[in-house]
Design an enzyme around this catalytic site. Sequence first.
Site, PDB file in Angstrom:
ATOM      1  N   GLY A   1     -11.627  22.933 -16.336  1.00  0.00           N
ATOM      2  CA  GLY A   1     -10.721  22.564 -17.422  1.00  0.00           C
ATOM      3  C   GLY A   1      -9.244  22.783 -17.191  1.00  0.00           C
ATOM      4  O   GLY A   1      -8.426  22.353 -17.997  1.00  0.00           O
TER       5      GLY A   1
ATOM      6  N   ARG B   1     -10.543  18.298 -12.152  1.00  0.00           N
ATOM      7  CA  ARG B   1      -9.236  17.649 -12.189  1.00  0.00           C
ATOM      8  C   ARG B   1      -8.171  18.384 -11.380  1.00  0.00           C
ATOM      9  O   ARG B   1      -7.403  17.755 -10.647  1.00  0.00           O
ATOM     10  CB  ARG B   1      -8.798  17.552 -13.652  1.00  0.00           C
ATOM     11  CG  ARG B   1      -7.577  16.693 -13.895  1.00  0.00           C
ATOM     12  CD  ARG B   1      -7.102  16.846 -15.344  1.00  0.00           C
ATOM     13  NE  ARG B   1      -8.163  16.708 -16.311  1.00  0.00           N
ATOM     14  CZ  ARG B   1      -8.542  15.555 -16.856  1.00  0.00           C
ATOM     15  NH1 ARG B   1      -7.931  14.450 -16.522  1.00  0.00           N
ATOM     16  NH2 ARG B   1      -9.531  15.520 -17.737  1.00  0.00           N
TER      17      ARG B   1
ATOM     18  N   CYS C   1     -10.205  -9.135 -19.865  1.00  0.00           N
ATOM     19  CA  CYS C   1      -9.994  -9.820 -21.132  1.00  0.00           C
ATOM     20  C   CYS C   1     -10.156  -8.867 -22.313  1.00  0.00           C
ATOM     21  O   CYS C   1     -11.123  -8.965 -23.075  1.00  0.00           O
ATOM     22  CB  CYS C   1     -10.949 -11.003 -21.241  1.00  0.00           C
ATOM     23  SG  CYS C   1     -10.714 -12.121 -19.866  1.00  0.00           S
ATOM     24  N   GLU C   2      -9.246  -7.931 -22.425  1.00  0.00           N
ATOM     25  CA  GLU C   2      -9.208  -6.959 -23.526  1.00  0.00           C
ATOM     26  C   GLU C   2      -7.747  -6.558 -23.689  1.00  0.00           C
ATOM     27  O   GLU C   2      -7.073  -6.280 -22.691  1.00  0.00           O
ATOM     28  CB  GLU C   2      -9.961  -5.661 -23.163  1.00  0.00           C
ATOM     29  CG  GLU C   2     -11.407  -5.795 -22.821  1.00  0.00           C
ATOM     30  CD  GLU C   2     -12.333  -5.579 -24.010  1.00  0.00           C
ATOM     31  OE1 GLU C   2     -11.856  -5.120 -25.067  1.00  0.00           O
ATOM     32  OE2 GLU C   2     -13.523  -5.887 -23.864  1.00  0.00           O
TER      33      GLU C   2
ATOM     34  N   TYR D   1     -11.499  11.442 -12.329  1.00  0.00           N
ATOM     35  CA  TYR D   1     -11.952  10.545 -13.394  1.00  0.00           C
ATOM     36  C   TYR D   1     -11.363   9.144 -13.234  1.00  0.00           C
ATOM     37  O   TYR D   1     -11.048   8.471 -14.207  1.00  0.00           O
ATOM     38  CB  TYR D   1     -11.621  11.154 -14.781  1.00  0.00           C
ATOM     39  CG  TYR D   1     -12.158  12.559 -14.909  1.00  0.00           C
ATOM     40  CD1 TYR D   1     -13.519  12.769 -15.096  1.00  0.00           C
ATOM     41  CD2 TYR D   1     -11.329  13.672 -14.782  1.00  0.00           C
ATOM     42  CE1 TYR D   1     -14.034  14.059 -15.162  1.00  0.00           C
ATOM     43  CE2 TYR D   1     -11.838  14.962 -14.842  1.00  0.00           C
ATOM     44  CZ  TYR D   1     -13.189  15.142 -15.030  1.00  0.00           C
ATOM     45  OH  TYR D   1     -13.699  16.416 -15.095  1.00  0.00           O
TER      46      TYR D   1
HETATM   47  C1  PLP Z   1     -16.163  18.066 -16.866  1.00  0.00           C
HETATM   48  C2  PLP Z   1     -16.670  19.422 -16.616  1.00  0.00           C
HETATM   49  C3  PLP Z   1     -16.008  20.267 -15.712  1.00  0.00           C
HETATM   50  C4  PLP Z   1     -14.725  19.882 -15.007  1.00  0.00           C
HETATM   51  O1  PLP Z   1     -13.653  19.793 -15.869  1.00  0.00           O
HETATM   52  P1  PLP Z   1     -12.160  19.600 -15.280  1.00  0.00           P
HETATM   53  O2  PLP Z   1     -11.338  19.505 -16.498  1.00  0.00           O
HETATM   54  O3  PLP Z   1     -12.149  18.369 -14.474  1.00  0.00           O
HETATM   55  O4  PLP Z   1     -11.860  20.822 -14.491  1.00  0.00           O
HETATM   56  C5  PLP Z   1     -16.558  21.501 -15.460  1.00  0.00           C
HETATM   57  N1  PLP Z   1     -17.707  21.900 -16.064  1.00  0.00           N
HETATM   58  C6  PLP Z   1     -18.370  21.122 -16.944  1.00  0.00           C
HETATM   59  C7  PLP Z   1     -19.606  21.618 -17.565  1.00  0.00           C
HETATM   60  C8  PLP Z   1     -17.875  19.865 -17.251  1.00  0.00           C
HETATM   61  O5  PLP Z   1     -18.530  19.100 -18.133  1.00  0.00           O
END
Ligand code: PLP
Length: 419
Positions: free
Chosen positions: A239, A276, A342-343, A371
């Site tokens: 995250g 990410r 086409c959106e 992503y």
């Molecule tokens: C998506 C996800 C991550 C990775 O999240 P990032 O924001 O890309 O670091 C880690 N653990 C779980 C369970 C996720 O669903």
Amino acid sequence: MNDFHYRNNELWCEEVPLKAIARKVGTPTYVYSRHTLERHFSVFDEAFEKIDHLVCFAVKSNSNVAILRIFAREGGGVDIVSGGELYRALQAGVDPGKVVYSGVGKRVDEIEFALEAGILLFNVESLQELEVIDACAGRLGKKAPIALRVNPDVDPQTHPYISTGLKENKFGINVKKSLEAYRQARNLPNVEIKGVSCHIGSQLTKISPFVDALKRLKRLVSLLRKEGIRIRYLDLGGGLGITYREEEPPHPSDYARAIIKTAKDLDVTFIFEPGRVIVGNAGILLTKVLYTKTNDDKRFIVVDAGMNDLIRPSLYSSYHGIQPVLKSRRETATADVVGPICESGDYLAKGRDLPLFERNELMAVMSAGAYGFTMSSNYNSRPRAAEVLVDGNRISVIRKRETYRDLVRGERIPEFLSE
Ligand SMILES: *Cc1c(COP(=O)(O)O)cnc(C)c1O
């Protein structure tokens, strides 16, 4: 920091001009820097060197087997959310003993696949799932290593679609109910409780929600230990955010410092699931301008990449930097960068002050490593983009551009339509 930079007004990845990649491989193409990927991984990993830990890269952010191999070589594990991701991880040479498996909807066949492979940990998201895992393990004569994914009910202060740790989100088991859930897990014959886990959301730009979540998990760990339930692993999820525009997310070392301080003498091996923060700024989407046009006084730059290639702007109104591959002194104007789909929602950038791009000119859509390709589709029957890995002055196509033949693979016209 990343390895996309201008040299004499021309955009390069490491030692390769992007122009050369477009000439060789065509567009649209995702381009990743091996050096950036390795550095991001090691910066994150080394930030936690003082504590027992395992970095499990979140496969859903970028699942190309070559990318996964890079992290496997660095000693990393992976966080998977499906049997398909497990398959990719094994193909890439990831040690199954370093795989953690998250997700609210694990199917029986996927659970069996993971048990056969011998993964490190199932992050279990409901009591029903726990019972299904127990039954699967019993049938296979195995013990399933589990953690319960706890929903700590903290607000990650991010986009609602990528917030996962609030009680109204579908993820995990409510922290207040988790003690009772662990007591039930203890009574199941074929599961072995190994840890606790959480993942509160994505693109977080503050440390405090992580610290709050960890505090809640710590309290739970001590309650569990009082009941004689052994907890070896604490999985804090992923995250950590990145800079797409002007965000100022914490550096991994600041994040690590706060976590290590909060953890204090909690005797566990930490698991982290970054996605990410490792790959986001290690990749770009290289595209070509097809047309420019104005409707009334609104300017559009139509490029050969669309929302099927990079859906983040359409889905989350995300910002991605737009850079010309060849910089030149010229006027700028406000424009939308749009794709061929086409959106009306098919755009990569909106209302930006951009140089007056010309037909056939190359453009880089920045920060597209996470992503990006993994969320791409064949919508409008567009073959999916190629992926290229740069290593110094070498390039390798790590995923071929799809062909028309790929588009109809698996489809067939039934006999009764030929009668
Ligand atoms: C998506 C996800 C991550 C990775 O999240 P990032 O924001 O890309 O670091 C880690 N653990 C779980 C369970 C996720 O669903």
